[in-house]
Design a protein around this motif. Structure first.
Motif, PDB file in Angstrom:
ATOM      1  N   GLY A 153     126.130  10.156 -52.199  1.00  0.00           N
ATOM      2  CA  GLY A 153     127.137  11.162 -51.888  1.00  0.00           C
ATOM      3  C   GLY A 153     128.351  11.095 -52.800  1.00  0.00           C
ATOM      4  N   ARG A 154     128.934  12.231 -53.032  1.00  0.00           N
ATOM      5  CA  ARG A 154     130.195  12.347 -53.764  1.00  0.00           C
ATOM      6  C   ARG A 154     131.147  13.192 -52.921  1.00  0.00           C
ATOM      7  N   LEU A 155     132.439  12.940 -53.025  1.00  0.00           N
ATOM      8  CA  LEU A 155     133.439  13.663 -52.247  1.00  0.00           C
ATOM      9  C   LEU A 155     134.366  14.437 -53.162  1.00  0.00           C
ATOM     10  N   GLN A 156     134.672  15.668 -52.781  1.00  0.00           N
ATOM     11  CA  GLN A 156     135.712  16.453 -53.438  1.00  0.00           C
ATOM     12  C   GLN A 156     136.784  16.755 -52.401  1.00  0.00           C
ATOM     13  N   PHE A 157     137.951  16.166 -52.583  1.00  0.00           N
ATOM     14  CA  PHE A 157     139.089  16.499 -51.725  1.00  0.00           C
ATOM     15  C   PHE A 157     139.689  17.798 -52.238  1.00  0.00           C
ATOM     16  N   CYS A 158     139.945  18.717 -51.298  1.00  0.00           N
ATOM     17  CA  CYS A 158     140.376  20.062 -51.664  1.00  0.00           C
ATOM     18  C   CYS A 158     141.782  20.316 -51.147  1.00  0.00           C
ATOM     19  N   SER A 159     142.266  21.520 -51.365  1.00  0.00           N
ATOM     20  CA  SER A 159     143.458  21.946 -50.662  1.00  0.00           C
ATOM     21  C   SER A 159     143.150  21.894 -49.163  1.00  0.00           C
ATOM     22  N   PRO A 160     144.162  21.975 -48.280  1.00  0.00           N
ATOM     23  CA  PRO A 160     143.976  21.496 -46.905  1.00  0.00           C
ATOM     24  C   PRO A 160     143.058  22.264 -45.979  1.00  0.00           C
TER      25      PRO A 160
END
Length: 451
Positions: free
Chosen positions: A109-116
């Protein structure tokens, strides 16, 4: 006007805020305090909150452990805003989230933190899949809700939200979503589920379908704003099998139904599948703004800077969200969510037999919908009466008058939706049910007295 009245603040809000505001029109209060499942307005009135930030507050208002995690962070002089720079707080959040994923995604898995907001996660996921596949079309489902951003809105079924907005993202194709009470095929039951599975598979495998191979298929395992419609296990498994066979990324939108709401940490777990992309927001931030895209590393074709967001480094949300994930993911906690959901459903099913205005009840865990109908209209070929947003609004108003806050959704706003705190007590559930039964009986009597 006196600043201790709700009307003082409502008038000021009316003068200064957008006409798009919604909740103050249904719940005309100014909130002063909140704790657990209760709100207190500026006039001292106490309300039972079964909306909880549209499912954002998994542990209710001002949970002591969640708040302490944020207080500790604030007092430590740790950074609060870090863009996508890492921190010990972020690393703990990431490792906790990865540990709760299906086996295939725990290591890949990979994570992309985005705008809220959740809509930011949706738009990011669409960009990701289009980049990874080089394709442009997207498959979505009728009744789905994926947010109000320009791309996310294009994937949303509700036409009211789209009617006044021209030029939404093109090349979106909608398929029927199984919904036995209002089966899109007029079949209902297993036959309706089989038809939804068949049309999905046959169309995507048909060289004459007119739909180019999609960059992604997106769906909610339980449609939320669409009226609390859980996807049948067979349907989720079919979508997963077909997308895997055709090399199409499958995106599951767990923004409302995830993080324990269904009685499993993710609602797709009921079908024992592993999607390519998982969208999370709302409860994942522990009451603070947060959205995250979780995806298989094979899709990670982005170049540095291909997606960003100023507030993707919200450390308070990561500290709070870690507490929520650790609490909610415990087996005994999830079992209790299922138990409490069953209490509500059983009482509502009993009430359904005693009134005329309830057409259908759908639930999974503590995500429950009660669909209101016009008992004096003509039923369709399945015996389902027409949905009535008017009756649902009367019920909602009666709830509010008795200090219970609950929101509507579904076709024509006909479905009352339970989105209470997951740690709601049995006593609070009983209080809600007593108000609910009294209000529904009152509206039912009123509807039938005007015949």
């Amino acid at each position: 006007m006196n600043e201790t009245t709700n009307q003082f603040y409502l008038d000021r809000q009316n003068e200064t805020e957008s006409n798009a505001r919604t909740y103050p029109r249904k719940f005309p209060i100014a909130i002063k305090q909140a704790k657990g499942s209760y709100l207190i307005d500026v006039e001292g009135n106490k309300y039972l909150d079964f909306l909880c930030g549209a499912g954002t507050l998994a542990l209710g208002h001002n949970d002591a452990e969640v708040n302490q995690a944020m207080i500790d962070l604030l007092q430590s002089e740790a950074p609060l805003h870090t863009l996508d720079l890492t921190t010990p707080t972020k690393d703990t959040f990431v490792q906790t989230l990865l540990s709760l994923l299906p086996e295939e995604l725990k290591t890949n898995g990979r994570l992309q933190f985005c705008s809220p907001s959740g809509t930011d996660a949706v738009d990011a996921a669409i960009k990701l899949c289009k980049t990874a596949t080089g394709r442009s079309s997207i498959v979505a489902f009728s009744g789905g809700y994926h947010g109000m951003g320009h791309g996310a809105l294009a994937l949303t079924g509700n036409l009211n939200a789209k009617a006044q907005v021209n030029g939404l993202m093109p090349d979106v194709h909608f398929f029927p979503y199984p919904y036995s009470y209002r089966c899109p095929f007029g079949l209902g039951g297993e036959a309706g589920i089989d038809a939804a599975c068949a049309i999905f598979e046959r169309t995507l495998k048909d060289p004459e379908s007119g739909i180019t191979k999609p960059a992604a298929v997106i769906l909610e395992p339980i449609q939320g704003e669409g009226g609390v419609v859980p996807a049948p296990i067979k349907f989720l498994q079919t979508v997963r099998r077909v997308t895997k066979e055709l090399g199409i990324p499958m995106i599951v939108d767990e923004i409302q139904c995830g993080i324990g709401r269904s009685g499993k940490f993710f609602a797709f777990e009921y079908a024992d599948i592993t999607p390519d992309v998982i969208l999370t927001s709302k409860a994942i931030g522990g009451s603070q703004p947060m959205s995250v895209v979780i995806y298989h590393k094979d899709l990670d074709a982005w170049q540095p800077g291909a997606h960003a967001g100023t507030f993707r480094g919200n450390q308070l949300a990561m500290a709070a969200g870690t507490v929520v994930m650790k609490r909610v993911s415990k087996r005994e906690f999830l079992d209790d969510v299922v138990r409490k959901g069953a209490i509500i459903e059983q009482r509502m099913q009993k009430l359904k037999q005693e009134v005329t205005i309830i057409g259908d009840i759908r639930s999974r865990g503590l995500m429950l919908g009660v669909e209101f109908v016009d008992p004096h209209a003509e039923a369709d070929q399945l015996g389902s009466l027409p949905p009535s947003g008017i009756i649902a609004s009367k019920v909602q108003r009666e709830f509010f008058n008795n200090h219970l806050i609950m929101e509507k959704g579904g076709r024509y706003g006909s479905v009352m939706r339970c989105l209470c705190a997951l740690n709601v007590t049995d006593e609070e559930i009983n209080e809600m049910l007593e108000i609910t039964e009294q209000a529904i009986r009152k509206v039912d009597a009123d509807v039938n007295s005007h015949r």
